[in-house]
Design a protein around this motif. Sequence first.
Motif, PDB file in Angstrom:
ATOM      1  N   ARG A  63      -7.047  -2.838   9.044  1.00 46.39           N
ATOM      2  CA  ARG A  63      -6.689  -1.423   9.173  1.00 46.39           C
ATOM      3  C   ARG A  63      -6.442  -0.792   7.808  1.00 46.39           C
ATOM      4  O   ARG A  63      -6.772   0.377   7.580  1.00 46.39           O
ATOM      5  N   GLN A  64      -5.873  -1.553   6.889  1.00 44.93           N
ATOM      6  CA  GLN A  64      -5.682  -1.046   5.522  1.00 44.93           C
ATOM      7  C   GLN A  64      -7.039  -0.817   4.852  1.00 44.93           C
ATOM      8  O   GLN A  64      -7.222   0.172   4.142  1.00 44.93           O
ATOM      9  N   ALA A  65      -7.993  -1.709   5.103  1.00 45.91           N
ATOM     10  CA  ALA A  65      -9.344  -1.532   4.540  1.00 45.91           C
ATOM     11  C   ALA A  65     -10.007  -0.287   5.116  1.00 45.91           C
ATOM     12  O   ALA A  65     -10.709   0.443   4.401  1.00 45.91           O
ATOM     13  N   VAL A  66      -9.787   0.000   6.400  1.00 46.81           N
ATOM     14  CA  VAL A  66     -10.314   1.227   7.007  1.00 46.81           C
ATOM     15  C   VAL A  66      -9.690   2.434   6.313  1.00 46.81           C
ATOM     16  O   VAL A  66     -10.394   3.386   5.935  1.00 46.81           O
ATOM     17  N   GLN A  67      -8.380   2.405   6.126  1.00 44.88           N
ATOM     18  CA  GLN A  67      -7.679   3.506   5.463  1.00 44.88           C
ATOM     19  C   GLN A  67      -8.242   3.744   4.071  1.00 44.88           C
ATOM     20  O   GLN A  67      -8.523   4.886   3.686  1.00 44.88           O
ATOM     21  N   GLU A  68      -8.432   2.680   3.304  1.00 43.09           N
ATOM     22  CA  GLU A  68      -8.938   2.809   1.939  1.00 43.09           C
ATOM     23  C   GLU A  68     -10.357   3.377   1.917  1.00 43.09           C
ATOM     24  O   GLU A  68     -10.680   4.213   1.069  1.00 43.09           O
ATOM     25  N   ALA A  69     -11.198   2.940   2.837  1.00 43.61           N
ATOM     26  CA  ALA A  69     -12.564   3.456   2.899  1.00 43.61           C
ATOM     27  C   ALA A  69     -12.567   4.935   3.282  1.00 43.61           C
ATOM     28  O   ALA A  69     -13.317   5.735   2.703  1.00 43.61           O
ATOM     29  N   GLU A  71     -10.170   7.092   2.752  1.00 49.83           N
ATOM     30  CA  GLU A  71      -9.675   7.841   1.598  1.00 49.83           C
ATOM     31  C   GLU A  71     -10.756   7.975   0.536  1.00 49.83           C
ATOM     32  O   GLU A  71     -10.902   9.035  -0.079  1.00 49.83           O
ATOM     33  N   ALA A  72     -11.516   6.913   0.308  1.00 52.29           N
ATOM     34  CA  ALA A  72     -12.599   6.957  -0.679  1.00 52.29           C
ATOM     35  C   ALA A  72     -13.671   7.969  -0.276  1.00 52.29           C
ATOM     36  O   ALA A  72     -14.281   8.615  -1.137  1.00 52.29           O
ATOM     37  N   LEU A  73     -13.881   8.132   1.024  1.00 54.34           N
ATOM     38  CA  LEU A  73     -14.846   9.116   1.520  1.00 54.34           C
ATOM     39  C   LEU A  73     -14.283  10.535   1.513  1.00 54.34           C
ATOM     40  O   LEU A  73     -15.006  11.495   1.731  1.00 54.34           O
ATOM     41  N   GLY A  74     -12.977  10.655   1.284  1.00 52.82           N
ATOM     42  CA  GLY A  74     -12.345  11.969   1.290  1.00 52.82           C
ATOM     43  C   GLY A  74     -11.965  12.442   2.671  1.00 52.82           C
ATOM     44  O   GLY A  74     -11.620  13.604   2.873  1.00 52.82           O
ATOM     45  N   GLU A  75     -12.017  11.551   3.662  1.00 50.84           N
ATOM     46  CA  GLU A  75     -11.719  11.929   5.040  1.00 50.84           C
ATOM     47  C   GLU A  75     -10.245  11.791   5.389  1.00 50.84           C
ATOM     48  O   GLU A  75      -9.804  12.257   6.436  1.00 50.84           O
ATOM     49  N   ARG A  76      -9.491  11.135   4.533  1.00 51.54           N
ATOM     50  CA  ARG A  76      -8.043  10.986   4.710  1.00 51.54           C
ATOM     51  C   ARG A  76      -7.383  11.053   3.354  1.00 51.54           C
ATOM     52  O   ARG A  76      -8.016  10.836   2.324  1.00 51.54           O
ATOM     53  N   GLY A  77      -6.071  11.297   3.369  1.00 51.59           N
ATOM     54  CA  GLY A  77      -5.302  11.279   2.129  1.00 51.59           C
ATOM     55  C   GLY A  77      -5.579  12.481   1.258  1.00 51.59           C
ATOM     56  O   GLY A  77      -6.193  13.457   1.676  1.00 51.59           O
ATOM     57  N   LEU A  78      -5.120  12.382   0.035  1.00 50.34           N
ATOM     58  CA  LEU A  78      -5.319  13.466  -0.921  1.00 50.34           C
ATOM     59  C   LEU A  78      -6.733  13.415  -1.461  1.00 50.34           C
ATOM     60  O   LEU A  78      -7.295  12.354  -1.653  1.00 50.34           O
ATOM     61  N   SER A  79      -7.284  14.575  -1.727  1.00 49.81           N
ATOM     62  CA  SER A  79      -8.636  14.607  -2.279  1.00 49.81           C
ATOM     63  C   SER A  79      -8.609  14.788  -3.787  1.00 49.81           C
ATOM     64  O   SER A  79      -9.573  15.211  -4.382  1.00 49.81           O
ATOM     65  N   GLY A  80      -7.491  14.488  -4.389  1.00 50.31           N
ATOM     66  CA  GLY A  80      -7.368  14.585  -5.837  1.00 50.31           C
ATOM     67  C   GLY A  80      -6.315  15.607  -6.207  1.00 50.31           C
ATOM     68  O   GLY A  80      -6.231  16.675  -5.624  1.00 50.31           O
ATOM     69  N   GLY A  81      -5.505  15.262  -7.178  1.00 52.93           N
ATOM     70  CA  GLY A  81      -4.471  16.181  -7.619  1.00 52.93           C
ATOM     71  C   GLY A  81      -3.370  16.344  -6.581  1.00 52.93           C
ATOM     72  O   GLY A  81      -3.263  15.591  -5.634  1.00 52.93           O
ATOM     73  N   ARG A  82      -2.551  17.339  -6.783  1.00 56.13           N
ATOM     74  CA  ARG A  82      -1.460  17.621  -5.863  1.00 56.13           C
ATOM     75  C   ARG A  82      -1.966  18.547  -4.763  1.00 56.13           C
ATOM     76  O   ARG A  82      -2.667  19.510  -5.023  1.00 56.13           O
ATOM     77  N   MET A  83      -1.599  18.253  -3.532  1.00 58.88           N
ATOM     78  CA  MET A  83      -2.068  19.057  -2.406  1.00 58.88           C
ATOM     79  C   MET A  83      -0.917  19.852  -1.815  1.00 58.88           C
ATOM     80  O   MET A  83       0.216  19.417  -1.802  1.00 58.88           O
ATOM     81  N   GLU A  84      -1.243  21.013  -1.322  1.00 52.84           N
ATOM     82  CA  GLU A  84      -0.298  21.841  -0.598  1.00 52.84           C
ATOM     83  C   GLU A  84      -1.044  22.335   0.629  1.00 52.84           C
ATOM     84  O   GLU A  84      -2.248  22.509   0.593  1.00 52.84           O
ATOM     85  N   HIS A  85      -0.344  22.526   1.728  1.00 49.73           N
ATOM     86  CA  HIS A  85      -1.009  22.967   2.943  1.00 49.73           C
ATOM     87  C   HIS A  85      -0.579  24.372   3.310  1.00 49.73           C
ATOM     88  O   HIS A  85       0.546  24.760   3.085  1.00 49.73           O
ATOM     89  N   ARG A  86      -1.494  25.118   3.859  1.00 56.92           N
ATOM     90  CA  ARG A  86      -1.171  26.419   4.422  1.00 56.92           C
ATOM     91  C   ARG A  86      -1.927  26.546   5.736  1.00 56.92           C
ATOM     92  O   ARG A  86      -2.971  25.920   5.938  1.00 56.92           O
ATOM     93  N   THR A  87      -1.406  27.348   6.615  1.00 56.73           N
ATOM     94  CA  THR A  87      -2.051  27.547   7.902  1.00 56.73           C
ATOM     95  C   THR A  87      -2.886  28.805   7.834  1.00 56.73           C
ATOM     96  O   THR A  87      -2.450  29.815   7.307  1.00 56.73           O
TER      97      THR A  87
END
Length: 121
Positions: A63-69, A71-87
């Motif tokens: 499951r950790q390997a799935v998470q890492e993959a 994130e590498a694809l940009g489908e989870r986690g931060l996509s670089g730098g600091r993130m902020e969310h707005r609706t």
Amino acid sequence: MSSKYPQTPDGRYFVARNRLWRCTDPRLSEDTRRLHVKALMKARRAVRSAQQHDDEHTLRQARQAVQEAKEALGERGLSGGRMEHRTKAVSLPTTAPMPTGGPRAPEAWCVVICTPLLLHR
């Protein structure tokens, strides 16, 4: 991304099964994307195998390997730098099905999403 699924206007998300899903980072080269997709598929097979063998330790690693993959694809986690969310609300084309799976909207339907904003400092 295939035109089979409607996308948000910014191209970061697509709608499938009445849910928003993050798209793969378009900045990835085709070779890099393919490498990470292969790693993701291998990790998913490892998850299935660990579940079949009732192996908790291997399942956690898979499951950790799935998470890492992802994130590498940009489908989870931060996509670089600091993130902020707005609706914000976005209108999708009238050809998109209603989120409830009902008939198509007469105009367009609106979905509220939380979009990440990259803050450059």
